[in-house]
Design a protein around this motif. Structure first.
Motif, PDB file in Angstrom:
ATOM      1  N   ASP A 285       0.823  -1.225   0.000  1.00 46.47           N
ATOM      2  CA  ASP A 285       0.000   0.000   0.000  1.00 46.47           C
ATOM      3  C   ASP A 285       0.850   1.266   0.000  1.00 46.47           C
ATOM      4  OD1 ASP A 285      -2.302  -1.480  -0.046  1.00 46.47           O
ATOM      5  OD2 ASP A 285      -2.655  -1.379   2.111  1.00 46.47           O
ATOM      6  N   THR A 286       1.994   1.234  -0.671  1.00 44.04           N
ATOM      7  CA  THR A 286       2.875   2.400  -0.676  1.00 44.04           C
ATOM      8  C   THR A 286       2.378   3.506  -1.614  1.00 44.04           C
ATOM      9  OG1 THR A 286       4.261   1.330  -2.352  1.00 44.04           O
ATOM     10  CG2 THR A 286       4.909   1.066  -0.044  1.00 44.04           C
ATOM     11  N   ASP A 287       1.331   3.228  -2.362  1.00 46.96           N
ATOM     12  CA  ASP A 287       0.747   4.270  -3.214  1.00 46.96           C
ATOM     13  C   ASP A 287      -0.346   5.056  -2.503  1.00 46.96           C
ATOM     14  OD1 ASP A 287       2.358   3.698  -5.403  1.00 46.96           O
ATOM     15  OD2 ASP A 287       0.963   2.202  -6.195  1.00 46.96           O
ATOM     16  N   SER A 288      -0.676   4.662  -1.301  1.00 41.19           N
ATOM     17  CA  SER A 288      -1.771   5.321  -0.577  1.00 41.19           C
ATOM     18  C   SER A 288      -1.353   6.711  -0.104  1.00 41.19           C
ATOM     19  CB  SER A 288      -2.187   4.472   0.627  1.00 41.19           C
ATOM     20  OG  SER A 288      -1.145   4.429   1.587  1.00 41.19           O
ATOM     21  N   GLU A 289      -2.327   7.577   0.059  1.00 41.65           N
ATOM     22  CA  GLU A 289      -2.054   8.933   0.546  1.00 41.65           C
ATOM     23  C   GLU A 289      -1.454   8.900   1.943  1.00 41.65           C
ATOM     24  OE1 GLU A 289      -5.323  11.586   0.310  1.00 41.65           O
ATOM     25  OE2 GLU A 289      -5.752  11.187  -1.804  1.00 41.65           O
ATOM     26  N   ALA A 290      -1.945   7.980   2.768  1.00 41.19           N
ATOM     27  CA  ALA A 290      -1.455   7.905   4.147  1.00 41.19           C
ATOM     28  C   ALA A 290       0.020   7.528   4.197  1.00 41.19           C
ATOM     29  CB  ALA A 290      -2.287   6.898   4.936  1.00 41.19           C
ATOM     30  N   PHE A 291       0.428   6.611   3.320  1.00 43.72           N
ATOM     31  CA  PHE A 291       1.842   6.226   3.315  1.00 43.72           C
ATOM     32  C   PHE A 291       2.699   7.381   2.807  1.00 43.72           C
ATOM     33  CE2 PHE A 291       5.687   4.528   1.394  1.00 43.72           C
ATOM     34  CZ  PHE A 291       6.185   3.766   2.448  1.00 43.72           C
ATOM     35  N   HIS A 292       2.253   8.065   1.759  1.00 41.09           N
ATOM     36  CA  HIS A 292       3.011   9.205   1.243  1.00 41.09           C
ATOM     37  C   HIS A 292       3.131  10.309   2.284  1.00 41.09           C
ATOM     38  CE1 HIS A 292       4.016   8.241  -2.888  1.00 41.09           C
ATOM     39  NE2 HIS A 292       2.847   7.638  -3.005  1.00 41.09           N
ATOM     40  N   LEU A 293       2.138  10.412   3.142  1.00 41.97           N
ATOM     41  CA  LEU A 293       2.224  11.398   4.226  1.00 41.97           C
ATOM     42  C   LEU A 293       3.368  11.026   5.173  1.00 41.97           C
ATOM     43  CD1 LEU A 293       1.147  13.846   5.747  1.00 41.97           C
ATOM     44  CD2 LEU A 293      -0.477  12.323   6.905  1.00 41.97           C
ATOM     45  N   LEU A 294       3.544   9.735   5.435  1.00 41.28           N
ATOM     46  CA  LEU A 294       4.653   9.299   6.285  1.00 41.28           C
ATOM     47  C   LEU A 294       5.994   9.653   5.649  1.00 41.28           C
ATOM     48  CD1 LEU A 294       3.492   5.759   7.509  1.00 41.28           C
ATOM     49  CD2 LEU A 294       3.485   7.911   8.783  1.00 41.28           C
ATOM     50  N   LEU A 295       6.106   9.461   4.332  1.00 47.51           N
ATOM     51  CA  LEU A 295       7.342   9.823   3.643  1.00 47.51           C
ATOM     52  C   LEU A 295       7.606  11.325   3.754  1.00 47.51           C
ATOM     53  CD1 LEU A 295       7.369   7.791   0.286  1.00 47.51           C
ATOM     54  CD2 LEU A 295       8.682   7.340   2.368  1.00 47.51           C
ATOM     55  N   LYS A 296       6.570  12.113   3.517  1.00 47.59           N
ATOM     56  CA  LYS A 296       6.738  13.571   3.578  1.00 47.59           C
ATOM     57  C   LYS A 296       7.172  14.011   4.969  1.00 47.59           C
ATOM     58  CE  LYS A 296       3.215  16.400   3.858  1.00 47.59           C
ATOM     59  NZ  LYS A 296       2.017  17.216   3.527  1.00 47.59           N
ATOM     60  N   GLU A 297       6.529  13.465   5.988  1.00 47.49           N
ATOM     61  CA  GLU A 297       6.884  13.839   7.355  1.00 47.49           C
ATOM     62  C   GLU A 297       8.304  13.384   7.687  1.00 47.49           C
ATOM     63  OE1 GLU A 297       5.137  15.870   9.233  1.00 47.49           O
ATOM     64  OE2 GLU A 297       3.819  15.996   7.489  1.00 47.49           O
ATOM     65  N   GLY A 298       8.714  12.244   7.134  1.00 47.08           N
ATOM     66  CA  GLY A 298      10.077  11.778   7.353  1.00 47.08           C
ATOM     67  C   GLY A 298      11.103  12.715   6.731  1.00 47.08           C
ATOM     68  N   VAL A 299      10.861  13.143   5.501  1.00 47.61           N
ATOM     69  CA  VAL A 299      11.769  14.080   4.829  1.00 47.61           C
ATOM     70  C   VAL A 299      11.792  15.412   5.575  1.00 47.61           C
ATOM     71  CG1 VAL A 299      12.248  15.347   2.695  1.00 47.61           C
ATOM     72  CG2 VAL A 299      11.494  12.964   2.593  1.00 47.61           C
ATOM     73  N   LYS A 300      10.645  15.847   6.033  1.00 45.07           N
ATOM     74  CA  LYS A 300      10.592  17.089   6.819  1.00 45.07           C
ATOM     75  C   LYS A 300      11.441  16.974   8.078  1.00 45.07           C
ATOM     76  CE  LYS A 300       6.135  19.246   5.652  1.00 45.07           C
ATOM     77  NZ  LYS A 300       4.816  19.670   6.202  1.00 45.07           N
TER      78      LYS A 300
END
Length: 277
Positions: A179-194
């Motif tokens: 489920d790495t295409d889900s919005e929730a997972f992408h939010l985790l990536l964004k928060e990690g980069v931040k």
């Protein structure tokens, strides 16, 4: 320059001779022995370096010494592949393996150095370090860092990591996630980069607009791509690392972060979950 640490050892689970009609029993006994070795994974640090006016080469690794024979062989192959993948000798001969790759890298850098027209050619360099990063009774994670300088303003740096299952030496990659295409997972990536840039700039309030200005990607910050190299398991969670220029300019380094298990658990496959429980 890294000191030379000569470590020569052989991996083998010694087994007494058995009558022919007991061969099947011996195989079963060996499998049980291998499984019991999972918690006794041991390593030695092995390194070698060469330095001339033209080139400097250093390579070292936490080389598997004992444990499950399948796991030990898998990690030795990984080390050999990370250093270049051309060594045809005995994988248990760590000293010979590292010397082989250092000598090959030195030859290559000498060739490149000879191509410089100026008498003031820079000293080229190539270094590789492979380190055991984390270990539990079910898995072991390794990281490989490679730095190369071939002239110019600066060198390049690559960092890769991989997780091995102890029972059978399986390498885990991005397929440990779903489920790495889900919005929730992408939010985790964004928060990690931040979080990476927040630590790097001492600014705890990185907005989406600020993040966009820090990155090179064309995609919206809400849909950042997965790193090109796979994530790996750590004691705290699943770690991700972007390479130079993958999403950010050179000055940004290698954006990396760890998503805690309590947040990433819904995106781990059943197989990966068994590794952390």
């Amino acid at each position: 320059m890294l000191p030379l640490v000569a470590c020569m050892f052989a991996c083998g689970n010694k087994q007494e001779s058995k009558p022919a009609d007991n061969s099947q029993q011996a195989e079963v006994s060996q499998e049980l022995t291998d499984g019991a070795d999972n918690s006794r994974f041991t390593t030695d640090s092995v390194g070698f370096g060469l330095e001339t006016k033209k080139a400097i080469v250093n390579m070292w690794a936490d080389f598997p010494k004992g444990g499950n024979a399948i796991l030990v062989n898998a990690i030795r192959e990984f080390i050999s592949e990370e250093m270049g993948g051309t060594y045809m000798g005995d994988l248990s001969d760590a000293d010979a393996m590292v010397r082989h790759y250092v000598n090959e890298a030195q030859k290559e850098l000498n060739k490149l150095s000879d191509e410089f027209e100026s008498d003031e050619a820079p000293t080229l360099s190539h270094s590789i370090g492979i380190q055991k990063l984390n270990e539990t009774d079910k898995y072991v994670s390794y990281t490989a860092g490679e730095e190369v300088y071939l002239g110019g303003a600066h060198g390049s740096w690559i960092s890769r990591a991989v997780t091995f299952r102890k029972s059978d030496g399986r390498r885990f990659d991005a397929h440990m996630l779903h489920d790495t295409d889900s919005e929730a997972f992408h939010l985790l990536l964004k928060e990690g980069v931040k979080s990476y840039f927040a630590d790097a700039t001492d600014d705890t309030q990185i907005t989406d607009e600020m993040l966009k200005d820090m990155l090179l990607v064309e995609s919206p910050v809400d849909y950042l791509p997965l790193p090109q190299y796979p994530p790996h398991l750590t004691a705290e969670g699943v770690a991700f690392c972007y390479q130079q220029y993958e999403i950010a300019p050179y000055a940004a380094g290698l954006p990396s972060f760890t998503i805690p298990y309590d947040k990433i658990r819904p995106y781990l496959t059943a197989t990966a979950l068994q590794m952390i429980e």
